[in-house]
Design a protein around this motif. Structure first.
Motif, PDB file in Angstrom:
ATOM      1  N   VAL A  47      -4.022  36.613  -9.297  1.00 57.93           N
ATOM      2  CA  VAL A  47      -4.800  35.614 -10.019  1.00 57.93           C
ATOM      3  C   VAL A  47      -5.563  36.306 -11.144  1.00 57.93           C
ATOM      4  O   VAL A  47      -6.015  37.437 -10.989  1.00 57.93           O
ATOM      5  N   VAL A  48      -5.656  35.604 -12.273  1.00 54.97           N
ATOM      6  CA  VAL A  48      -6.341  36.155 -13.442  1.00 54.97           C
ATOM      7  C   VAL A  48      -7.393  35.146 -13.883  1.00 54.97           C
ATOM      8  O   VAL A  48      -7.057  34.004 -14.223  1.00 54.97           O
ATOM      9  N   ALA A  49      -8.644  35.558 -13.880  1.00 54.35           N
ATOM     10  CA  ALA A  49      -9.743  34.683 -14.301  1.00 54.35           C
ATOM     11  C   ALA A  49      -9.614  34.370 -15.786  1.00 54.35           C
ATOM     12  O   ALA A  49      -9.464  35.271 -16.606  1.00 54.35           O
ATOM     13  N   GLU A  50      -9.650  33.099 -16.103  1.00 56.48           N
ATOM     14  CA  GLU A  50      -9.605  32.650 -17.496  1.00 56.48           C
ATOM     15  C   GLU A  50     -10.991  32.214 -17.961  1.00 56.48           C
ATOM     16  O   GLU A  50     -11.376  32.468 -19.099  1.00 56.48           O
ATOM     17  N   ASP A  51     -11.737  31.526 -17.093  1.00 60.11           N
ATOM     18  CA  ASP A  51     -13.095  31.074 -17.392  1.00 60.11           C
ATOM     19  C   ASP A  51     -13.948  31.251 -16.152  1.00 60.11           C
ATOM     20  O   ASP A  51     -13.496  30.947 -15.040  1.00 60.11           O
ATOM     21  N   VAL A  52     -15.170  31.721 -16.345  1.00 67.43           N
ATOM     22  CA  VAL A  52     -16.142  31.820 -15.264  1.00 67.43           C
ATOM     23  C   VAL A  52     -17.436  31.198 -15.775  1.00 67.43           C
ATOM     24  O   VAL A  52     -17.968  31.629 -16.805  1.00 67.43           O
ATOM     25  N   LEU A  53     -17.902  30.170 -15.076  1.00 65.96           N
ATOM     26  CA  LEU A  53     -19.123  29.472 -15.463  1.00 65.96           C
ATOM     27  C   LEU A  53     -20.111  29.563 -14.307  1.00 65.96           C
ATOM     28  O   LEU A  53     -19.752  29.315 -13.156  1.00 65.96           O
ATOM     29  N   VAL A  54     -21.355  29.919 -14.618  1.00 66.19           N
ATOM     30  CA  VAL A  54     -22.386  30.066 -13.594  1.00 66.19           C
ATOM     31  C   VAL A  54     -23.507  29.077 -13.885  1.00 66.19           C
ATOM     32  O   VAL A  54     -23.984  28.981 -15.016  1.00 66.19           O
ATOM     33  N   ASP A  55     -23.917  28.339 -12.848  1.00 63.98           N
ATOM     34  CA  ASP A  55     -25.027  27.403 -12.963  1.00 63.98           C
ATOM     35  C   ASP A  55     -25.828  27.478 -11.671  1.00 63.98           C
ATOM     36  O   ASP A  55     -25.378  26.992 -10.625  1.00 63.98           O
ATOM     37  N   GLY A  56     -26.964  28.117 -11.738  1.00 63.40           N
ATOM     38  CA  GLY A  56     -27.785  28.280 -10.541  1.00 63.40           C
ATOM     39  C   GLY A  56     -27.059  29.080  -9.490  1.00 63.40           C
ATOM     40  O   GLY A  56     -26.611  30.194  -9.745  1.00 63.40           O
ATOM     41  N   ASP A  57     -26.897  28.494  -8.293  1.00 62.19           N
ATOM     42  CA  ASP A  57     -26.228  29.199  -7.202  1.00 62.19           C
ATOM     43  C   ASP A  57     -24.741  28.875  -7.115  1.00 62.19           C
ATOM     44  O   ASP A  57     -24.083  29.186  -6.122  1.00 62.19           O
TER      45      ASP A  57
END
Length: 121
Positions: free
Chosen positions: A63-73
């Motif tokens: 698997v290859v990460a294309e997008d990583v979004l973080v919001d709080g926990d």
């Protein structure tokens, strides 16, 4: 509290464990009461078994990460799946997962896969 960078790194580390087949090492990334909504299971053992089954069927899968979004926990990650044969032979599935982080570890996961299911051959 987990920082944005720490949260992103945690999820990417989990993917690295999958891609390098370090399944036992990945266990430490999850809380003891980790809950998988996809599997309806508590604990990482069931997830580890699914990982083993998937790579037995698709030994070159990664698997290859294309997008990583973080919001709080929460961390949302969109990943492309490589190294598998799909029914149409060209289109690769996309994996979308949301993780909840607790005390610096993965505590809960929701996920879906878009695109062809390689098991439908």
């Amino acid at each position: 509290m987990t920082t944005r960078d720490d949260a992103s790194a945690l999820v990417l580390r989990m993917q690295e464990c999958f891609n390098s087949r370090q399944f036992d090492e990945a266990e430490g990334l999850f809380t003891p009461d980790y809950y998988s909504h996809a599997l309806s299971t508590i604990g990482f053992e069931a997830g580890k078994e699914v990982w083993r089954q998937v790579v037995t069927q698709f030994p070159d899968m990664r698997v290859v990460a294309e997008d990583v979004l973080v919001d709080g926990d929460k961390v949302a990650i969109r990943s492309s799946v490589h190294g598998i044969t799909t029914p149409d032979g060209a289109t690769q599935p996309t994996l979308i997962e949301i993780f909840r982080i607790e005390d610096g570890r993965l505590a809960e996961t929701w996920g879906i896969t878009e695109g062809p299911d390689p098991r439908a051959r």
